[in-house]
Scaffold this active site. Sequence first.
Site, PDB file in Angstrom:
ATOM      1  N   CYS A   1       0.874  -1.179   0.000  1.00  0.00           N
ATOM      2  CA  CYS A   1       0.000   0.000   0.000  1.00  0.00           C
ATOM      3  C   CYS A   1       0.908   1.224   0.000  1.00  0.00           C
ATOM      4  O   CYS A   1       2.129   1.091  -0.104  1.00  0.00           O
ATOM      5  CB  CYS A   1      -0.985   0.001   1.167  1.00  0.00           C
ATOM      6  SG  CYS A   1      -0.333   0.440   2.788  1.00  0.00           S
TER       7      CYS A   1
ATOM      8  N   HIS B   1      16.108 -11.794  11.671  1.00  0.00           N
ATOM      9  CA  HIS B   1      16.028 -11.525  13.105  1.00  0.00           C
ATOM     10  C   HIS B   1      14.620 -11.665  13.676  1.00  0.00           C
ATOM     11  O   HIS B   1      14.470 -11.961  14.860  1.00  0.00           O
ATOM     12  CB  HIS B   1      16.541 -10.124  13.419  1.00  0.00           C
ATOM     13  CG  HIS B   1      18.005  -9.983  13.212  1.00  0.00           C
ATOM     14  ND1 HIS B   1      18.696  -8.839  13.566  1.00  0.00           N
ATOM     15  CD2 HIS B   1      18.935 -10.819  12.678  1.00  0.00           C
ATOM     16  CE1 HIS B   1      19.980  -8.987  13.271  1.00  0.00           C
ATOM     17  NE2 HIS B   1      20.150 -10.178  12.718  1.00  0.00           N
TER      18      HIS B   1
END
Length: 144
Positions: free
Chosen positions: A65, A98
């Site tokens: 978006c 991570h």
Amino acid sequence: MKIAIGNDHAGTDYKFAIVKYLASKGIEVSNYGTDETSSVDYPDFVHPVASDVENHKADFGILICGSANGVAMTANKHQGIRAGLSWTKEIAELTRAHNNANVLCIPARFTAVQQAIEIVDTFLNTEFEGGRHQNRVDKIPVSC
């Protein structure tokens, strides 16, 4: 690999380019986004993508978006979704390595189409590192 993709009106051109790129790699894509550029409500396209990922119908989700904030916020309401906003391939790499993100959120108004494809490629080709990062991911509740 199967990817669920969704977008609002700001991400239509990006979605088409990303789907074409993924198809060239032999990756199956479920398209839940709009194919138009007239204004739509992004949650209508986020929920099916997040549902596919949380129900293991897709390996990963991609949401696009204007800023990617709205799609990330909406996707992260789903259990088991770890949606990360990435506007560079380096952030996409860290989001996977991570945070074990399973949904990639791309801000169309802050990236170029080619850059978005590189972000997708990096995201999909980065493995979760586990180790000390697993302890942190385990502290993210799947529901509150």
